[in-house]
Design a protein around this motif. Structure first.
Motif, PDB file in Angstrom:
ATOM      1  N   GLU A 184      22.311 -28.245 -14.369  1.00  0.00           N
ATOM      2  CA  GLU A 184      22.093 -29.562 -14.811  1.00  0.00           C
ATOM      3  C   GLU A 184      20.639 -30.033 -14.578  1.00  0.00           C
ATOM      4  N   GLN A 185      20.183 -30.961 -15.533  1.00  0.00           N
ATOM      5  CA  GLN A 185      18.820 -31.403 -15.501  1.00  0.00           C
ATOM      6  C   GLN A 185      18.755 -32.565 -14.202  1.00  0.00           C
ATOM      7  N   THR A 186      17.935 -32.425 -13.289  1.00  0.00           N
ATOM      8  CA  THR A 186      17.764 -33.379 -12.253  1.00  0.00           C
ATOM      9  C   THR A 186      16.564 -33.671 -12.107  1.00  0.00           C
ATOM     10  N   PRO A 187      16.274 -34.842 -11.406  1.00  0.00           N
ATOM     11  CA  PRO A 187      14.791 -35.183 -11.201  1.00  0.00           C
ATOM     12  C   PRO A 187      14.073 -34.045 -10.253  1.00  0.00           C
ATOM     13  N   GLY A 188      12.882 -33.962 -10.706  1.00  0.00           N
ATOM     14  CA  GLY A 188      12.124 -32.800  -9.844  1.00  0.00           C
ATOM     15  C   GLY A 188      11.575 -33.098  -8.471  1.00  0.00           C
ATOM     16  N   VAL A 189      12.123 -34.298  -7.926  1.00  0.00           N
ATOM     17  CA  VAL A 189      11.639 -34.738  -6.651  1.00  0.00           C
ATOM     18  C   VAL A 189      12.844 -34.781  -5.803  1.00  0.00           C
ATOM     19  N   ALA A 190      12.774 -34.990  -4.302  1.00  0.00           N
ATOM     20  CA  ALA A 190      13.848 -35.332  -3.590  1.00  0.00           C
ATOM     21  C   ALA A 190      13.593 -37.001  -3.146  1.00  0.00           C
ATOM     22  N   VAL A 191      14.680 -37.582  -3.037  1.00  0.00           N
ATOM     23  CA  VAL A 191      14.767 -38.826  -2.629  1.00  0.00           C
ATOM     24  C   VAL A 191      15.175 -38.710  -1.143  1.00  0.00           C
ATOM     25  N   LEU A 192      14.438 -39.166  -0.232  1.00  0.00           N
ATOM     26  CA  LEU A 192      14.726 -39.016   1.356  1.00  0.00           C
ATOM     27  C   LEU A 192      15.738 -40.158   1.659  1.00  0.00           C
ATOM     28  N   SER A 193      16.426 -39.849   2.748  1.00  0.00           N
ATOM     29  CA  SER A 193      17.391 -41.014   3.219  1.00  0.00           C
ATOM     30  C   SER A 193      16.285 -41.698   4.089  1.00  0.00           C
ATOM     31  N   ASP A 194      16.654 -43.143   3.816  1.00  0.00           N
ATOM     32  CA  ASP A 194      15.856 -44.136   4.662  1.00  0.00           C
ATOM     33  C   ASP A 194      16.191 -43.842   6.249  1.00  0.00           C
ATOM     34  N   ARG A 195      17.626 -43.566   6.307  1.00  0.00           N
ATOM     35  CA  ARG A 195      18.305 -43.290   7.763  1.00  0.00           C
ATOM     36  C   ARG A 195      17.480 -42.073   8.478  1.00  0.00           C
TER      37      ARG A 195
END
Length: 361
Positions: A331-342
């Motif tokens: 599946e096409q997903t963003p090429g970045v990781a969005v890190l958890s604020d926690r």
């Protein structure tokens, strides 16, 4: 969710574990013709819908008919999970008792018990950590999210954020370098990229590309993929869909498509063969070469493939699908990781963690 299902699921979990775990699901089901349809469907769901992560215990749910459940926040995807099977009421192990403490942590794979994802079963191979190990645990979660961003995007909110962050990240990359594509001597690439990230180190943007690492302070650095230092050049492309892509010997590939006569030289031809052979290299670089050199693309492929009838317009798409099955299956997903604020707050220490309580996203 009743106790019978939990007990049966734990029994199946143990039997599957004895057969080799989730990696052996197909072999396990093939050998167990005695399983009911419900059991088979449950095990198949485990194979296709399990969740890996690093979890913070938020609460010990009141014991219900199915047993004791733990409510845990996944520090990778920022979703809450109601987890059974972490503790046996008859004979709780020491590590299970530690996990039951609110604020403790565990790294685990969770197996679905309900179609609506309202209940999960611990896979049985959990590694647990006390509250005092919060910074170490946060580092594990950040590393996992950075190496495998797809784990983050089980959370659709994070996927939406990821596309928005990637667009902003790409715009800043283009503004700094003057374009979305670089060809660099391999020995210079880390320094050039890290000069860019140093310029941006105070940015609040929590977007991390696949070949990037994140420090405990949240600073991003570029790390050359394993084995790349043996190549003379590296290509770095920041595409609007494929994201941040790093490929070897991009300079030689570019030279060959600019001058098709070079396709007769083994060194250049072998670069194209490697681009076609390696499923880890996406179709993107070849598509870019075809778009940049439309008058040369057929001659290059004809020579390297030994097929005089090859035409990119007619055969290019099918060639890529055949050679890059992993890319087209995913599946096409963003090429970045969005890190958890926690996770980021825990990584910065107790004061920051107290200011960002569990569940903050």
């Amino acid at each position: 969710m009743g106790p019978e299902l939990i007990e049966r699921a734990i029994q199946l979990r143990q039997e599957l574990g004895g057969a080799g775990g989730l990696a052996a699901t197909e072999r396990f089901l093939g050998a167990r013709r005695d399983l009911s349809r419900a059991d088979r469907e449950l095990v198949l769901d485990w194979d296709g819908n399990n969740v890996r992560g690093v979890f913070e215990v938020r609460a010990i749910a009141r014991r219900d008919s199915a047993g004791t459940a733990i409510v845990a926040l996944n520090l990778v995807d920022d979703l809450d999970y109601r987890v059974y099977g972490l503790v046996s009421q008859a004979s709780p192990a020491a590590h299970a008792r530690a996990v039951l403490e609110q604020g403790a942590f565990f790294a685990a794979t969770l197996l679905p018990l309900a179609e609506d994802d309202s209940a999960w079963l611990a896979s049985g191979d959990e590694v647990t950590y006390p509250k005092a190990d919060a910074r170490q645990v946060a580092r594990l979660a950040i590393d996992l999210a950075t190496r495998e961003p797809d784990l983050v995007f089980r959370n659709q909110e994070k996927a939406t954020q990821g596309w928005a962050y990637m667009r902003r990240d790409r715009e800043e990359f283009i503004a700094f370098f003057g374009g979305d594509e670089l060809v660099l001597p391999t020995g210079e690439a880390e320094g050039r990229l890290n000069s860019y990230y140093k310029m941006r180190r105070d940015s609040a943007l929590l977007a991390r590309g696949r070949h990037r690492a994140v420090s405990d302070t949240g600073e991003t650095t570029f790390v050359m993929p394993d084995g790349f230092f043996e190549f003379e050049t590296v290509g770095i492309i920041y595409d609007e869909l494929d994201g941040f892509v790093v490929v070897p010997e991009y300079g030689m590939l570019h030279e060959m498509f600019a001058d098709p006569a070079l396709a007769a030289e083994p060194a250049h031809a072998n670069v194209l063969r490697a681009y076609l052979r390696e499923d880890t290299i996406p179709p993107l670089p070849l598509r870019r070469m075809a778009a940049r050199f439309p008058g040369n693309v057929d001659a290059v492929f004809q020579r390297v493939l030994g097929n005089r009838s090859f035409a990119w317009e007619r055969n290019g798409a099918s060639l890529l699908k055949k050679r890059k099955p992993g890319y087209f299956a995913a599946e096409q997903t963003p090429g970045v990781a969005v890190l958890s604020d926690r996770a980021m707050a825990l990584a910065r220490g107790p004061a920051a963690a107290a200011a960002a309580p569990a569940g903050t996203a």
